[in-house]
Design a protein around this motif. Structure first.
Motif, short mmCIF file in Angstrom:
data_model
loop_
_atom_site.label_atom_id
_atom_site.label_comp_id
_atom_site.label_asym_id
_atom_site.label_seq_id
_atom_site.Cartn_x
_atom_site.Cartn_y
_atom_site.Cartn_z
N SER A 2 0.81 -1.22 0.00
CA SER A 2 0.00 0.00 0.00
C SER A 2 0.84 1.28 0.00
N HIS A 3 2.16 1.15 0.07
CA HIS A 3 3.05 2.31 0.02
C HIS A 3 4.05 2.13 -1.11
N LYS A 4 4.04 3.06 -2.03
CA LYS A 4 4.92 2.97 -3.20
C LYS A 4 6.34 3.38 -2.84
N LEU A 5 7.28 2.56 -3.24
CA LEU A 5 8.69 2.82 -2.96
C LEU A 5 9.22 3.84 -3.97
N LEU A 6 9.88 4.88 -3.45
CA LEU A 6 10.42 5.95 -4.28
C LEU A 6 11.89 6.18 -3.92
N LYS A 7 12.60 6.88 -4.78
CA LYS A 7 14.01 7.14 -4.52
C LYS A 7 14.37 8.54 -4.96
N ARG A 8 15.07 9.26 -4.10
CA ARG A 8 15.51 10.61 -4.42
C ARG A 8 16.84 10.86 -3.70
N GLY A 9 17.80 11.36 -4.44
CA GLY A 9 19.09 11.64 -3.83
C GLY A 9 19.76 10.42 -3.25
N GLY A 10 19.48 9.26 -3.83
CA GLY A 10 20.08 8.02 -3.35
C GLY A 10 19.40 7.42 -2.15
N ARG A 11 18.30 8.04 -1.67
CA ARG A 11 17.61 7.55 -0.47
C ARG A 11 16.22 7.03 -0.82
N LEU A 12 15.90 5.88 -0.26
CA LEU A 12 14.59 5.27 -0.47
C LEU A 12 13.60 5.86 0.52
N TYR A 13 12.39 6.12 0.04
CA TYR A 13 11.36 6.65 0.94
C TYR A 13 9.97 6.28 0.42
N VAL A 14 8.97 6.48 1.27
CA VAL A 14 7.58 6.32 0.88
C VAL A 14 6.83 7.57 1.34
N ASN A 15 5.72 7.85 0.71
CA ASN A 15 4.84 8.90 1.18
C ASN A 15 3.83 8.30 2.14
N ASP A 16 3.85 8.77 3.37
CA ASP A 16 2.99 8.21 4.41
C ASP A 16 2.28 9.35 5.12
N TYR A 17 0.95 9.41 4.96
CA TYR A 17 0.15 10.48 5.56
C TYR A 17 0.68 11.86 5.20
N GLY A 18 1.07 12.02 3.93
CA GLY A 18 1.51 13.32 3.44
C GLY A 18 2.96 13.65 3.76
N MET A 19 3.68 12.74 4.40
CA MET A 19 5.07 12.98 4.75
C MET A 19 5.97 11.99 4.00
N GLN A 20 7.18 12.43 3.71
CA GLN A 20 8.17 11.54 3.13
C GLN A 20 8.90 10.83 4.26
N VAL A 21 8.75 9.52 4.31
CA VAL A 21 9.34 8.71 5.38
C VAL A 21 10.42 7.82 4.77
N THR A 22 11.64 7.92 5.26
CA THR A 22 12.72 7.11 4.72
C THR A 22 12.50 5.65 5.10
N VAL A 23 12.81 4.76 4.18
CA VAL A 23 12.64 3.33 4.43
C VAL A 23 13.53 2.88 5.58
N LEU A 24 14.74 3.44 5.67
CA LEU A 24 15.66 3.02 6.72
C LEU A 24 15.17 3.37 8.12
N SER A 25 14.24 4.32 8.23
CA SER A 25 13.69 4.66 9.55
C SER A 25 12.92 3.49 10.14
N ARG A 26 12.46 2.55 9.32
CA ARG A 26 11.77 1.36 9.81
C ARG A 26 12.72 0.45 10.58
N TYR A 27 14.01 0.67 10.41
CA TYR A 27 15.02 -0.13 11.10
C TYR A 27 15.66 0.65 12.25
N GLY A 28 15.08 1.81 12.57
CA GLY A 28 15.64 2.63 13.63
C GLY A 28 16.82 3.45 13.19
N ILE A 29 17.05 3.55 11.88
CA ILE A 29 18.18 4.31 11.36
C ILE A 29 17.74 5.74 11.10
N ARG A 30 18.49 6.69 11.59
CA ARG A 30 18.12 8.10 11.51
C ARG A 30 18.28 8.65 10.10
#
Length: 271
Positions: free
Chosen positions: A118-146
């Protein structure tokens, strides 16, 4: 009209062609096309993909198709696993592949299937992220990575494969704000710093938790001296409230930093 094709109108009244196919009772849109011929070709490609079991995901040449790679992956996954997912996901028993491009394929744990369905994977500036509730959330944040963590310094991949994002493959070296892992006299240590008017060192600590607590204490001292800044808080869930309180009391803060705060308090600008 050719099989699988119907017409639609743009806002300016011009005609374009859409293609669709029905499989296992599921009505699947294949996209929009400039000509009836292309729309029909897309339908024929989809029909073949869904019926020909000799076409397998590992050996398919996406460039041979009019259909985009995302639609092809979705169709093959639906054919092989009876689950239709809009995003380009192909499932295996304990993991799945997400085809960001035909050549850029990421591996995730099967437990993350619902999220990336339900969340499309995107990439910008070498970083993976998804749009979640109107915010860009980095995929690595799911692993506790800042955000803005550096590969090899703040985190690393156990098998050296940066496309393998299964939890077992992610090693979070520095999970806390304001803490850097360093080498000191041949041993691992943790340098704590805080950003006020640039990075300011708080101290070097023996353990990661001490460094994280030192950051919290430094942020509290900054607020007490009138620094109006939204400092993040390090949450150390492994410690009880009593253990955290004792560690907070015991951890030492650089005297130079304390003097810096006193001087800063006298300054008209404290950002």
């Amino acid at each position: 009209m050719l099989t699988g094709v119907y017409t639609a109108k743009k806002k300016d009244g011009s005609i374009y062609y859409r293609s669709n196919i029905t499989y296992r009772g599921k009505h699947i849109s294949l996209g929009s096309f400039q000509s009836e011929t292309d729309a029909h070709r897309a339908y024929l490609e989809a029909d073949r993909l869904l019926k020909d079991s000799h076409i397998v995901i590992d050996h398919i040449l996406f460039s041979d198709y009019l259909l985009g790679h995302e639609k092809i992956v979705s169709l093959l996954n639906f054919r092989d696993h009876k689950i239709y997912i809009r995003n380009p996901v192909y499932m295996y028993r304990t993991y799945f592949h997400y085809y960001l491009t035909p050549d850029e394929i990421y591996k995730f744990d099967i437990d993350d299937l619902f999220y990336f369905s339900s969340h499309k994977l995107l990439k910008r500036g070498g970083r993976l992220y998804v749009n979640d509730y109107g915010m860009q959330v980095t995929v690595l944040s799911r692993y506790g990575i800042r955000n803005f963590a550096v590969a090899g310094k703040d985190y690393q991949f156990a098998n050296q494969d940066p496309y393998d994002l299964r939890y077992e493959n992610i090693i979070n070296i520095n999970p806390f704000h304001g803490v850097r892992r360093i080498s000191q006299n041949g041993a691992v240590a943790y340098e704590t710093y805080i950003h006020i008017r640039g990075d300011y060192q708080i101290g070097v600590y023996r353990t990661l938790h001490e460094g994280a607590i030192a950051y919290n204490k430094a942020a509290d001292l900054a607020r007490q001296h009138g620094v109006e800044k939204n400092f993040p808080t390090n949450f150390i869930t492994e410690l009880s409230a009593r253990e955290y309180a004792q560690a907070y009391t015991d951890v030492t803060i650089s005297e130079k930093y304390k003097k810096y705060l006193k001087q800063l308090a006298k300054s008209p600008r404290q950002q």
